[in-house]
Each structure stands twice: as structure tokens, then as C-alpha cells.
Enzyme design. Structure first.
Site, PDB file in Angstrom:
ATOM      1  N   HIS A  19      -3.360  -5.499   0.373  1.00  0.00           N
ATOM      2  CA  HIS A  19      -2.065  -4.814   0.338  1.00  0.00           C
ATOM      3  C   HIS A  19      -0.931  -5.625   0.948  1.00  0.00           C
ATOM      4  O   HIS A  19       0.240  -5.275   0.781  1.00  0.00           O
ATOM      5  CB  HIS A  19      -2.164  -3.464   1.052  1.00  0.00           C
ATOM      6  CG  HIS A  19      -2.853  -2.428   0.233  1.00  0.00           C
ATOM      7  ND1 HIS A  19      -2.660  -1.076   0.431  1.00  0.00           N
ATOM      8  CD2 HIS A  19      -3.728  -2.537  -0.800  1.00  0.00           C
ATOM      9  CE1 HIS A  19      -3.393  -0.395  -0.450  1.00  0.00           C
ATOM     10  NE2 HIS A  19      -4.050  -1.268  -1.192  1.00  0.00           N
ATOM     11  N   ASP A  45      -6.315  -0.607  -9.059  1.00  0.00           N
ATOM     12  CA  ASP A  45      -5.905   0.525  -8.219  1.00  0.00           C
ATOM     13  C   ASP A  45      -4.585   1.118  -8.687  1.00  0.00           C
ATOM     14  O   ASP A  45      -3.683   1.394  -7.883  1.00  0.00           O
ATOM     15  CB  ASP A  45      -5.808   0.118  -6.741  1.00  0.00           C
ATOM     16  CG  ASP A  45      -7.168   0.079  -6.054  1.00  0.00           C
ATOM     17  OD1 ASP A  45      -8.164   0.475  -6.701  1.00  0.00           O
ATOM     18  OD2 ASP A  45      -7.244  -0.340  -4.889  1.00  0.00           O
ATOM     19  N   ASN A  50     -11.045  -0.938  -6.766  1.00  0.00           N
ATOM     20  CA  ASN A  50     -12.144  -0.258  -6.088  1.00  0.00           C
ATOM     21  C   ASN A  50     -11.873   1.234  -5.927  1.00  0.00           C
ATOM     22  O   ASN A  50     -12.810   2.020  -5.716  1.00  0.00           O
ATOM     23  CB  ASN A  50     -12.381  -0.883  -4.709  1.00  0.00           C
ATOM     24  CG  ASN A  50     -11.169  -0.801  -3.813  1.00  0.00           C
ATOM     25  OD1 ASN A  50     -10.078  -1.231  -4.190  1.00  0.00           O
ATOM     26  ND2 ASN A  50     -11.336  -0.242  -2.621  1.00  0.00           N
ATOM     27  N   HIS A  51     -10.623   1.664  -6.061  1.00  0.00           N
ATOM     28  CA  HIS A  51     -10.316   3.091  -5.963  1.00  0.00           C
ATOM     29  C   HIS A  51     -10.470   3.801  -7.297  1.00  0.00           C
ATOM     30  O   HIS A  51     -10.778   4.994  -7.329  1.00  0.00           O
ATOM     31  CB  HIS A  51      -8.888   3.288  -5.431  1.00  0.00           C
ATOM     32  CG  HIS A  51      -8.782   3.177  -3.952  1.00  0.00           C
ATOM     33  ND1 HIS A  51      -8.652   4.259  -3.117  1.00  0.00           N
ATOM     34  CD2 HIS A  51      -8.805   2.096  -3.138  1.00  0.00           C
ATOM     35  CE1 HIS A  51      -8.585   3.854  -1.863  1.00  0.00           C
ATOM     36  NE2 HIS A  51      -8.672   2.542  -1.849  1.00  0.00           N
ATOM     37  N   HIS A  78      -6.032  -5.801  -4.601  1.00  0.00           N
ATOM     38  CA  HIS A  78      -6.833  -5.181  -3.538  1.00  0.00           C
ATOM     39  C   HIS A  78      -6.222  -5.394  -2.157  1.00  0.00           C
ATOM     40  O   HIS A  78      -6.137  -4.451  -1.367  1.00  0.00           O
ATOM     41  CB  HIS A  78      -8.274  -5.681  -3.529  1.00  0.00           C
ATOM     42  CG  HIS A  78      -9.118  -5.030  -2.463  1.00  0.00           C
ATOM     43  ND1 HIS A  78      -9.381  -3.677  -2.450  1.00  0.00           N
ATOM     44  CD2 HIS A  78      -9.740  -5.534  -1.371  1.00  0.00           C
ATOM     45  CE1 HIS A  78     -10.144  -3.389  -1.407  1.00  0.00           C
ATOM     46  NE2 HIS A  78     -10.360  -4.494  -0.736  1.00  0.00           N
TER      47      HIS A  78
END
Length: 524
Positions: A292, A82, A151-152, A290
Site C-alpha cells: 500500500h 484488490d 489477496n482480498h 498488494h
């Protein structure tokens, strides 16, 4: 297992000073074998880039990460996924990241860590330049950057080139070494059903991970990476023992093994979480992206020899408790099979203060009636002003080692403030209008308040307060404010419930659920 983590947090590498850091004598004595890795995850560059106040937050902090890497003379940078907030970052975001990487990671400084694995492993198909940028004679790389995808910013698309991500673009430009791109033998649709189709021959290959092999003096590092894949698929592969990690052929037990992953760690869904006890016993340190929440201090895992470091995000993308902790990056110091992690707080991160209050208790203490809307509003605003003052005090305390003049010269950015209010009965009013008073005082005036309605339910003849996060009555749900409804609903759950009630003959429900979720969560 406990021995490794205990040594990690005290004196694993030699003499240390009062702060726990290795002494200069140690570093000078072992410089030839001493590897320093800058560690960061979830930079989310491009987050809220159109916001006039917060638009440059992620870019500024990414610049700070690169500055810290340069100033601390690290051997390379490891990013845990990310890097970008969106799968297709805007030209402005992509331009900014490329400019920063060129500014801070290219130059004449010699790279002191030697690549032992094949430099062309993972190269763009049909081209001759190597996948590892400092092995390219046409480039002057000062600090190599190794990154997996999250995943982003995961690979998307089909065709001759296959699925590509923004990291592929940075890779072919020679700015980033993109690794951990797992080649799944099935389509996303098949992968999503793999847990129920274990006998499908297309899914028998499992996941194979090849390491990037690096050496400096007597210290040899095997860097493994798994970019984000669908959590259900990863869960199945691990449970079925179908994840295989290639080991170095030469003296496999003499390597320090790092595994970088980007998956769910918190068990929101039992089948969409990666168990932290399922990794290979040869791993020494797992870098977990992933999630945070900042848990960067390596944590031991029961029954395993490795520890997990979860750096968390470097920018707050949601106003929740996990984002409120101080944001940090770290430098991993490695010598042969020993390591130590040096935590570094980030200075460019916007202050974030979050408080929880029970409105009924607050009103009772203040002697204010629930029907007194003016009094309730005044009370809530006073609590927010107190939080703003707390943010200012915390900010100044970070620089108490400076002189008074230097502290006064440091301008605090507008803080993020979130006041979570639990209530049983109260007319919420217009939240946007409420926040207008704080437009020039905080960075998030539109969502400074978050309401959570408590439901009183009879249980065994007694009244019991149940938080709305645990129970949502349909009638009460209809009375909630729009912002509160959005906090309670998961898009994936809505789509799944709708599809389960249908008899689909043409549409694939797994693909449809994934597409709608991506549209909402990642603006695709």
C-alpha cells in the site's frame, strides 16, 4: 537497466515541457503509435462501507480513477488487484462498482488498441462469448479495463465452475477483462507444502503465464498477469525457476512487456516474499500490487533491465506510515519500446496526518508530571488539534492555484489523524472516551492514539531503550491496552505456534492456519 529508468524519468519519448510531460507537438506527431494506460492498484472498494463517515471513501476514489481515465482519453485501464476489499463484496458494493464501470467504460468511443491474442482465451467454460469485452459484438466498450485479482478478492470455491471471484462476475457481465488467473496444478494444501515437497509429481508443472497481446500502430504490448497466490508458493516457484512466460511468436523482441503481480514485496517473512530480482529478463515494467505504500515512480532493480512501479492503495486501510504518503495513480505513455510515466495525485482521498512523539520528552518540555493525568490528556489533545490544522493547511495548499472563492467553496473532508505515542510508564486511560472530543473533527476518533511501550533492558551494563515492536516482554504485554496488544500480534504466528505444539491426526495444519488467517484478515 539504469539507462531505461533514466530515459523513463527524463525524455524517453521525445520533446518534453518544463514539468517533464511530453509536449503537445510530440503527442500529435505520434498519436497513431502512442498508447496511454491508466494504472491503479489496491482500490479496496467496500472498505469500511458501514462507517457513517468513511463508508464511501473507496467508492468515491474509484469513481475519480475512472473519471481521470475518461478525461485523459486513455486506451485502457490496468488494475493491479484488490479492486474489492472483500472476497464476497456486499450487494451494495458490487452494485456501485458495476454502475461506475458501466457509466465510465461503456459507450460509442472506438477502442483504438487491437487485440492480437485469442479473444476466447480465458472465456467462461461452456459459453461462446469472448473473454475480452470489446471483441464482443453485443457490447459497446469505450475504455477496456484489464484487472488481475489480489489477496482480498482472490478466487474461492470448488465444483463444476471451479474457484470464482468477484472479478469473474464482472468479467461475464462484460465490464472487466479478468486476466492473470493462474491455474495451479495442486490444491491449496499441497501448494502450501510445495517448498518441502519438491519431488511431488503434482507440483512439477510450475506456473505458465500467457500474455494478452495488444497493438496500436507500431506499438505492441504483451500484458502479463499473475493474480495473487500464496506467497510461500510463489517464492518457491520463482526460486525453483518454474515460472514460465510465453513469448509472442512473431518478432518476440519487438514487444513492450508489462507484468502485473500482487504479492508481498516487503520481507516480513523471508519465505513469504517475492524477490524483486526473480522475474524474466524480457520484462520491461513490473506493476506491483498488494503493497500500500505509494512508490509509483519506477524504480530500477539491481542487475535487471526492468523497473518496478508500485502505485500503492487508493484508500488508506490502515493508519500506518506507508499509507500517509500522497495517493496517486499514473498514466503510462508507451511508444514502441520507450515509455514514460505521468503521475496524477488523487483529489478525493481523505487527508491523513501521522506524527510520532516520545511522551517523556514531551512532558519534560511542557513541565508536566507523569502523574498529572489531566495535564497529560490536555497535552495530547493539543498535539492532535495541531495535526488537524496541519491537515487543513495541506488541503488548501493543494488548491492554491485556484481563486480564493474557489478554494473556500471546496470543503475538506474530516481528516484521518494518528498520533503515535511511545511511553515508559503512564496509565493510558480510556482511549474511546479520549476520542469523543474529536467525533465531529476527525474521521477516526476511536483510534486517533496509538501507544507503543518502550522496554528498558540492561545491555553490557548500560540501560537501553528498546521499542516494543522489537521486544515484547510477557509481563509487559499483559499490562498493555487491548488496542496496543492487537497492534503487536500476528494471527498467523499465534496459529502456527499453537499447531506446532499439537499432534494432529485428522486436521490438516496448513488448511487450518490458512482458514483462521482468512477469517481474521478477510472476515471469511
Amino acid at each position: 537497466m539504469m539507462r531505461i529508468c533514466r530515459r523513463l524519468l527524463t525524455s524517453p519519448l521525445g520533446d518534453v515541457d518544463a514539468s517533464g510531460a511530453p509536449t503537445s507537438t510530440f503527442q500529435a506527431r505520434n498519436q497513431r503509435d502512442h498508447v496511454k494506460i491508466m494504472l491503479a492498484t489496491d482500490n479496496h472498494v467496500g472498505y469500511m462501507e458501514k462507517d457513517p463517515v468513511r463508508g464511501q471513501d473507496s467508492m468515491n476514489t474509484f469513481r475519480e480513477v475512472l473519471e481521470l481515465a475518461r478525461d485523459n482519453d486513455v486506451d485502457f485501464i490496468l488494475l493491479g488487484g484488490d479492486l474489492f476489499h472483500e472476497n464476497k463484496p456486499t450487494r451494495a458494493t458490487l452494485h456501485g462498482v458495476m454502475a461506475l464501470l458501466r457509466e465510465y467504460t461503456l459507450g460509442d468511443r472506438p477502442v483504438s488498441i487491437e487485440l492480437l491474442s485469442d479473444p476466447h482465451d480465458g472465456s467462461a467454460e461452456g459459453y461462446t462469448f469472448p473473454a475480452i469485452n470489446y471483441e464482443d459484438s453485443n457490447l459497446n466498450v469505450a475504455i477496456p479495463v484489464f484487472s488481475i485479482h489480489g489477496n482480498h478478492d482472490d478466487p474461492q470455491g470448488v465444483g463444476y465452475e471451479g474457484a470464482l471471484s468477484a472479478l469473474d462476475l464482472l468479467s461475464v457481465t462484460g465490464l472487466v477483462n479478468y486476466f492473470g488467473k493462474v491455474e495451479l496444478p495442486t490444491s491449496d494444501a499441497t501448494a502450501g507444502r510445495s517448498a518441502t515437497n519438491a519431488g511431488n509429481p503434482l507440483t512439477e508443472d510450475g506456473i505458465r503465464i500467457k500474455p494478452v497481446l495488444l497493438q496500436k500502430g507500431r506499438t505492441r504490448i504483451a500484458l502479463y498477469g499473475m493474480g495473487n497466490i500464496k506467497d510461500e508458493r510463489m517464492h518457491y516457484e520463482l526460486r525453483a525457476n518454474r515460472v514460465r512466460m510465453f513469448r509472442p511468436a512473431e518478432e518476440p523482441h519487438s514487444w513492450f512487456n508489462i507484468l502485473a503481480i500482487h504479492q508481498n514485496r516487503a520481507a516480513h517473512d523471508p519465505k513469504a516474499v517475492v524477490p524483486e530480482t526473480m522475474f524474466d529478463d524480457s520484462v520491461h515494467l513490473v506493476v506491483w500490487g498488494h503493497e500500500h505504500e505509494q512508490l509509483i515512480t519506477p524504480q530500477p532493480v539491481a542487475g535487471k533491465r526492468y523497473c518496478i512501479s508500485q502505485p500503492g492503495s487508493s484508500v488508506a486501510t490502515s493508519l500506518c506510515p506507508g499509507e500517509a504518503a500522497e495517493k496517486k495513480v499514473a498514466i503510462i505513455h508507451i511508444e514502441e519500446r520507450d515509455y514514460w510515466l505521468e503521475e496524477i495525485p488523487l483529489k478525493t482521498v481523505r487527508p491523513f496526518i501521522m506524527h510520532d512523539i516520545d511522551l517523556a520528552d514531551e512532558l519534560e518540555d511542557a513541565g508536566i508530571e507523569v502523574e498529572d493525568k489531566s495535564g497529560v490528556t490536555k497535552l495530547l489533545k493539543s498535539r492532535i488539534y495541531e495535526m488537524i490544522e496541519q491537515a487543513r493547511e495541506d488541503w488548501m495548499s493543494k488548491y492554491e492555484h485556484l481563486s480564493e472563492a474557489e478554494r473556500q467553496a471546496i470543503k475538506m473532508p474530516l481528516p484521518l489523524i494518528r498520533l503515535r505515542v511511545s511511553y515508559t510508564r503512564h496509565e493510558l486511560g480510556n482511549l474511546v472516551r479520549f476520542g469523543q472530543e474529536f467525533v465531529d473533527k476527525i474521521a477516526n476518533p476511536r483510534d486517533v492514539l496509538q501507544f507503543s511501550k518502550k522496554k528498558v533492558m540492561p545491555k553490557r551494563g548500560k540501560e537501553k531503550d528498546v521499542n516494543a515492536n522489537d521486544y515484547i516482554d510477557p509481563e509487559e504485554f499483559r499490562d498493555m491496552a487491548t488496542a496496543e496488544k492487537l497492534e503487536k500480534v500476528q494471527v498467523a504466528d499465534l496459529v502456527r505456534e499453537y499447531l506446532e505444539a499439537q499432534e494432529l491426526n485428522f486436521l490438516n495444519p496448513y488448511d487450518l492456519e490458512r482458514a483462521v488467517t482468512n477469517f481474521v484478515d478477510k472476515d471469511e
